[in-house]
Design a protein around this motif. Structure first.
Motif, short mmCIF file in Angstrom:
data_model
loop_
_atom_site.label_atom_id
_atom_site.label_comp_id
_atom_site.label_asym_id
_atom_site.label_seq_id
_atom_site.Cartn_x
_atom_site.Cartn_y
_atom_site.Cartn_z
N PHE A 1 9.44 7.49 0.42
CA PHE A 1 8.37 6.85 -0.34
C PHE A 1 7.52 7.91 -1.04
O PHE A 1 7.15 7.73 -2.20
N PHE A 2 7.22 8.96 -0.32
CA PHE A 2 6.41 10.05 -0.87
C PHE A 2 7.05 10.63 -2.13
O PHE A 2 6.41 10.78 -3.18
N LEU A 3 8.34 10.94 -2.07
CA LEU A 3 9.05 11.53 -3.22
C LEU A 3 9.14 10.54 -4.37
O LEU A 3 8.94 10.91 -5.54
N PHE A 4 9.45 9.29 -4.06
CA PHE A 4 9.55 8.27 -5.10
C PHE A 4 8.19 8.09 -5.80
O PHE A 4 8.12 8.02 -7.04
N LEU A 20 -9.49 4.92 0.72
CA LEU A 20 -10.13 4.23 1.84
C LEU A 20 -9.21 3.19 2.46
O LEU A 20 -9.15 3.07 3.69
N TRP A 21 -8.48 2.44 1.63
CA TRP A 21 -7.61 1.39 2.18
C TRP A 21 -6.59 1.99 3.16
O TRP A 21 -6.36 1.42 4.23
N VAL A 22 -5.99 3.10 2.78
CA VAL A 22 -4.97 3.70 3.65
C VAL A 22 -5.59 4.17 4.95
O VAL A 22 -5.02 3.97 6.04
N ARG A 23 -6.76 4.78 4.89
CA ARG A 23 -7.40 5.23 6.13
C ARG A 23 -7.79 4.04 7.00
O ARG A 23 -7.71 4.09 8.24
N MET A 24 -8.20 2.93 6.40
CA MET A 24 -8.51 1.72 7.17
C MET A 24 -7.25 1.14 7.80
O MET A 24 -7.28 0.70 8.97
N LEU A 25 -6.16 1.11 7.05
CA LEU A 25 -4.90 0.62 7.61
C LEU A 25 -4.46 1.48 8.79
O LEU A 25 -4.01 0.95 9.83
N LEU A 26 -4.58 2.77 8.66
CA LEU A 26 -4.22 3.67 9.76
C LEU A 26 -5.16 3.51 10.95
O LEU A 26 -4.79 3.85 12.08
N ASN A 27 -6.34 2.96 10.70
CA ASN A 27 -7.33 2.73 11.76
C ASN A 27 -7.25 1.31 12.31
O ASN A 27 -8.15 0.86 13.00
N THR A 59 -3.48 12.69 -3.66
CA THR A 59 -3.52 11.47 -2.86
C THR A 59 -2.21 11.22 -2.13
O THR A 59 -2.18 10.93 -0.93
N GLN A 60 -1.09 11.37 -2.85
CA GLN A 60 0.21 11.12 -2.24
C GLN A 60 0.52 12.13 -1.14
O GLN A 60 1.09 11.79 -0.10
N ILE A 61 0.16 13.39 -1.38
CA ILE A 61 0.37 14.42 -0.34
C ILE A 61 -0.43 14.07 0.92
O ILE A 61 0.07 14.17 2.04
N GLU A 62 -1.66 13.63 0.73
CA GLU A 62 -2.48 13.29 1.89
C GLU A 62 -1.91 12.09 2.64
O GLU A 62 -1.89 12.07 3.87
N PHE A 63 -1.45 11.07 1.91
CA PHE A 63 -0.86 9.91 2.58
C PHE A 63 0.36 10.32 3.40
O PHE A 63 0.58 9.81 4.51
N TYR A 64 1.15 11.24 2.86
CA TYR A 64 2.33 11.72 3.58
C TYR A 64 1.91 12.51 4.83
O TYR A 64 2.45 12.31 5.93
N ARG A 65 0.95 13.38 4.68
CA ARG A 65 0.51 14.21 5.81
C ARG A 65 -0.13 13.37 6.92
O ARG A 65 -0.04 13.71 8.10
N ARG A 66 -0.78 12.29 6.55
CA ARG A 66 -1.38 11.41 7.55
C ARG A 66 -0.34 10.53 8.25
O ARG A 66 -0.67 9.81 9.19
N GLY A 67 0.90 10.55 7.78
CA GLY A 67 1.95 9.75 8.40
C GLY A 67 2.06 8.35 7.86
O GLY A 67 2.81 7.53 8.40
N ALA A 85 0.82 -1.22 0.00
CA ALA A 85 0.00 0.00 0.00
C ALA A 85 0.85 1.26 0.00
O ALA A 85 0.35 2.34 -0.36
N ARG A 86 2.11 1.16 0.37
CA ARG A 86 2.97 2.34 0.38
C ARG A 86 3.45 2.72 -1.03
O ARG A 86 4.00 3.79 -1.22
N SER A 87 3.20 1.84 -1.99
CA SER A 87 3.60 2.18 -3.36
C SER A 87 2.43 2.11 -4.35
O SER A 87 2.42 2.83 -5.35
N ARG A 88 1.44 1.27 -4.08
CA ARG A 88 0.26 1.20 -4.95
C ARG A 88 -0.86 0.47 -4.23
O ARG A 88 -0.65 -0.13 -3.18
N SER A 89 -2.04 0.52 -4.81
CA SER A 89 -3.20 -0.08 -4.16
C SER A 89 -3.00 -1.59 -4.03
O SER A 89 -2.72 -2.28 -5.02
#
Length: 284
Positions: free
Chosen positions: A255-258, A198-205, A241-249, A163-167
């Motif tokens: 990974f964000f830059l790549f 959604l997947w990333v928010r679920m993983l963070l939850n 999407t990538q900016i939001e994933f980075y901001r959410r930690g 999930a850190r590189s693609r769905s």
């Protein structure tokens, strides 16, 4: 499957709601085939909730009305007055669904007959799992002549890593616990990538993910699919999407830059080149 065996199977599992969103650009014959594949399941869904996302063509309306009369369980419809995208339609569908277990279905795909029974069995045997998907087999014009297969990792840790590189989930295959999706904020009305979001928010939850190592859905692929995944609008949503994933930690800086460099660049490549990349790196 005979009726007696199917009735026994139904009683062994919780009721399932299927969310199927359709809009005016969908093809009536493909929608009919998608619904037929739900009626052919060895474990029938208790409810098929069709989200009418905006104004539909007469052909689509006719298919929905006809299939509602023929379907062995229940087809319900929910109309959204103005098309606002798949994320909003699915968000509406999750809230409107009647059951705790919800499955996704696209209006132009075919679920294999054993799909729901496989997934419901998996969830029963793995009660800690909140969402389960599986593999997709893509076809162009002939259902029996696959052109690609997208395999995804099966265990939670590998899914989270991917999930850190693609769905890490094939969206059209997922079945999930409704409460876990709502706890993570449900689908959002984002422009594309509503599933990855959604997947990333679920993983963070702290939701637990899994995939079954088998083909659950046959999906229409080909160059048209790759064409839809490119262009400026898709690139803009990729950046957001990538900016939001980075901001959410969720993403570390490297990974964000790549991801920004690689994923955004892909959106501007010719469709055929983008297709080769998808087939080489995202599919078996």
């Amino acid at each position: 499957m005979n009726d007696a065996h199917q009735n026994d199977a139904q009683s062994d599992f919780p009721n399932i709601s299927v969310i199927l969103s359709t809009y005016r650009s969908d093809t009536a014959s493909e929608l009919a085939a998608a619904i037929d594949s739900l009626a052919d399941q060895t474990l029938l869904p208790e409810e098929v909730l069709i989200i009418k996302d905006g104004h539909l063509t007469d052909d689509l309306k006719s298919v929905i009305a006809k299939k509602a009369e023929e379907f062995p369980t229940s087809i319900r419809t929910h109309r959204i007055e103005e098309n606002q995208g798949l994320g909003n339609a699915l968000r509406t569908g999750v809230v409107a669904s009647s059951n705790d277990i919800v499955a996704r279905m696209d209006a132009d795909d075919i679920s294999v007959p054993s799909r729901f029974e496989y997934q419901a069995t998996f969830l029963r045997e793995n009660p800690d799992v909140d969402i389960v998907g599986g593999y997709i087999e893509e076809f162009d014009s002939d259902l029996d002549e696959p052109i690609a297969r997208r395999e995804v990792p099966t265990d939670h840790d590998s899914i989270e890593k991917m999930a850190r590189s693609r769905s890490p989930m094939n969206h059209a295959t997922v079945m999930f616990d409704k409460g876990s999706v709502l706890d993570a904020g449900n689908y959002r009305a984002v422009d594309r990538m509503e599933d990855y979001d959604l997947w990333v928010r679920m993983l963070l939850n702290d939701a637990t993910f899994a995939n079954i190592p088998d083909v659950l859905v046959k999906a229409r692929g080909g160059e048209g699919m790759y064409r839809r995944r490119g262009g400026l609008e898709y690139a803009r949503e990729e950046i957001r999407t990538q900016i939001e994933f980075y901001r959410r930690g969720f993403l570390p800086l490297h990974f964000f830059l790549f991801n920004l460099v690689t994923r955004v660049t892909i959106r501007f490549l010719p469709s055929r080149v983008r297709g080769v990349i998808y087939e080489s790196f995202a599919r078996d």
